[in-house]
Design a protein around this motif. Structure first.
Motif, PDB file in Angstrom:
ATOM      1  N   ALA A  31       0.835  -1.206   0.000  1.00 60.03           N
ATOM      2  CA  ALA A  31       0.000   0.000   0.000  1.00 60.03           C
ATOM      3  C   ALA A  31       0.865   1.249   0.000  1.00 60.03           C
ATOM      4  O   ALA A  31       0.421   2.311  -0.418  1.00 60.03           O
ATOM      5  N   GLY A  32       2.120   1.137   0.434  1.00 58.05           N
ATOM      6  CA  GLY A  32       2.965   2.318   0.546  1.00 58.05           C
ATOM      7  C   GLY A  32       4.165   2.369  -0.368  1.00 58.05           C
ATOM      8  O   GLY A  32       4.917   3.344  -0.348  1.00 58.05           O
ATOM      9  N   GLY A  33       4.371   1.327  -1.207  1.00 58.48           N
ATOM     10  CA  GLY A  33       5.553   1.350  -2.053  1.00 58.48           C
ATOM     11  C   GLY A  33       5.504   0.337  -3.168  1.00 58.48           C
ATOM     12  O   GLY A  33       4.656  -0.547  -3.208  1.00 58.48           O
ATOM     13  N   VAL A  34       6.449   0.512  -4.099  1.00 61.43           N
ATOM     14  CA  VAL A  34       6.559  -0.405  -5.232  1.00 61.43           C
ATOM     15  C   VAL A  34       8.039  -0.596  -5.548  1.00 61.43           C
ATOM     16  O   VAL A  34       8.843   0.320  -5.406  1.00 61.43           O
ATOM     17  N   LEU A  35       8.386  -1.830  -5.950  1.00 63.80           N
ATOM     18  CA  LEU A  35       9.744  -2.174  -6.350  1.00 63.80           C
ATOM     19  C   LEU A  35       9.688  -2.637  -7.801  1.00 63.80           C
ATOM     20  O   LEU A  35       8.851  -3.473  -8.161  1.00 63.80           O
ATOM     21  N   PHE A  36      10.547  -2.073  -8.660  1.00 66.21           N
ATOM     22  CA  PHE A  36      10.568  -2.446 -10.074  1.00 66.21           C
ATOM     23  C   PHE A  36      11.996  -2.413 -10.585  1.00 66.21           C
ATOM     24  O   PHE A  36      12.885  -1.852  -9.951  1.00 66.21           O
ATOM     25  N   ASN A  37      12.222  -3.044 -11.758  1.00 68.83           N
ATOM     26  CA  ASN A  37      13.542  -3.084 -12.394  1.00 68.83           C
ATOM     27  C   ASN A  37      13.525  -2.263 -13.666  1.00 68.83           C
ATOM     28  O   ASN A  37      12.573  -2.346 -14.451  1.00 68.83           O
ATOM     29  N   ILE A  38      14.587  -1.496 -13.896  1.00 65.38           N
ATOM     30  CA  ILE A  38      14.758  -0.739 -15.134  1.00 65.38           C
ATOM     31  C   ILE A  38      16.219  -0.864 -15.560  1.00 65.38           C
ATOM     32  O   ILE A  38      17.046  -1.403 -14.828  1.00 65.38           O
ATOM     33  N   ASP A  39      16.540  -0.336 -16.746  1.00 64.78           N
ATOM     34  CA  ASP A  39      17.897  -0.466 -17.277  1.00 64.78           C
ATOM     35  C   ASP A  39      18.832   0.669 -16.856  1.00 64.78           C
ATOM     36  O   ASP A  39      20.038   0.562 -17.037  1.00 64.78           O
ATOM     37  N   SER A  40      18.294   1.758 -16.330  1.00 64.98           N
ATOM     38  CA  SER A  40      19.147   2.902 -15.992  1.00 64.98           C
ATOM     39  C   SER A  40      18.970   3.305 -14.528  1.00 64.98           C
ATOM     40  O   SER A  40      18.020   2.883 -13.877  1.00 64.98           O
ATOM     41  N   ASP A  41      19.911   4.117 -14.061  1.00 65.80           N
ATOM     42  CA  ASP A  41      19.839   4.616 -12.688  1.00 65.80           C
ATOM     43  C   ASP A  41      18.708   5.628 -12.532  1.00 65.80           C
ATOM     44  O   ASP A  41      18.346   6.321 -13.479  1.00 65.80           O
ATOM     45  N   MET A  42      18.179   5.707 -11.328  1.00 66.57           N
ATOM     46  CA  MET A  42      17.256   6.778 -10.974  1.00 66.57           C
ATOM     47  C   MET A  42      17.824   7.457  -9.740  1.00 66.57           C
ATOM     48  O   MET A  42      18.385   6.804  -8.858  1.00 66.57           O
ATOM     49  N   THR A  43      17.681   8.757  -9.675  1.00 66.44           N
ATOM     50  CA  THR A  43      18.215   9.530  -8.567  1.00 66.44           C
ATOM     51  C   THR A  43      17.349   9.355  -7.322  1.00 66.44           C
ATOM     52  O   THR A  43      16.122   9.510  -7.385  1.00 66.44           O
ATOM     53  N   ILE A  44      18.004   9.016  -6.217  1.00 65.02           N
ATOM     54  CA  ILE A  44      17.272   8.879  -4.958  1.00 65.02           C
ATOM     55  C   ILE A  44      16.674  10.229  -4.589  1.00 65.02           C
ATOM     56  O   ILE A  44      17.340  11.255  -4.655  1.00 65.02           O
ATOM     57  N   GLY A  45      15.416  10.222  -4.238  1.00 66.81           N
ATOM     58  CA  GLY A  45      14.699  11.439  -3.897  1.00 66.81           C
ATOM     59  C   GLY A  45      13.942  12.049  -5.070  1.00 66.81           C
ATOM     60  O   GLY A  45      13.155  12.973  -4.877  1.00 66.81           O
ATOM     61  N   SER A  46      14.182  11.524  -6.292  1.00 66.17           N
ATOM     62  CA  SER A  46      13.486  12.088  -7.446  1.00 66.17           C
ATOM     63  C   SER A  46      12.013  11.685  -7.435  1.00 66.17           C
ATOM     64  O   SER A  46      11.639  10.620  -6.938  1.00 66.17           O
TER      65      SER A  46
END
Length: 97
Positions: A31-46
């Protein structure tokens, strides 16, 4: 300590971060989060916007359901050649597909 139970569900998810949009698959959700996989980095806090398509037969609904919302990236780490991204869900809404 996590406050919500996580469910290991693999569903298509569209993620928009700024002008970029990528398609991915969830690894788990709560209910409070999601975990997924992608090919590139994402900035923490974005900030991200997301749409998850939930098939009707998964939730026993007469039609597929879309869950759209906003959240924030809280973790991005390497996993099997890709990036595993965890995001907190700040807001979500259910829509018909």
């Amino acid at each position: 300590m996590r406050s919500a139970v996580r469910f290991p569900v693999r569903l298509p998810i569209a993620i928009r971060a700024g002008a970029a949009e990528v398609m991915a698959e969830t690894q788990d959700m709560s209910a409070g989060g999601v975990l997924f996989n992608i090919d590139s980095d994402m900035t923490i806090g974005s900030n991200i916007e997301f749409t998850i398509s939930i098939p009707a037969d998964v939730i026993g609904a007469p039609a597929d359901v879309l869950v759209s919302g906003e959240g924030r990236v809280v973790r991005c780490s390497p996993e099997e050649g890709r990036k595993s991204v965890a995001a907190v869900i700040d807001e979500y809404r259910f829509e018909r597909a």
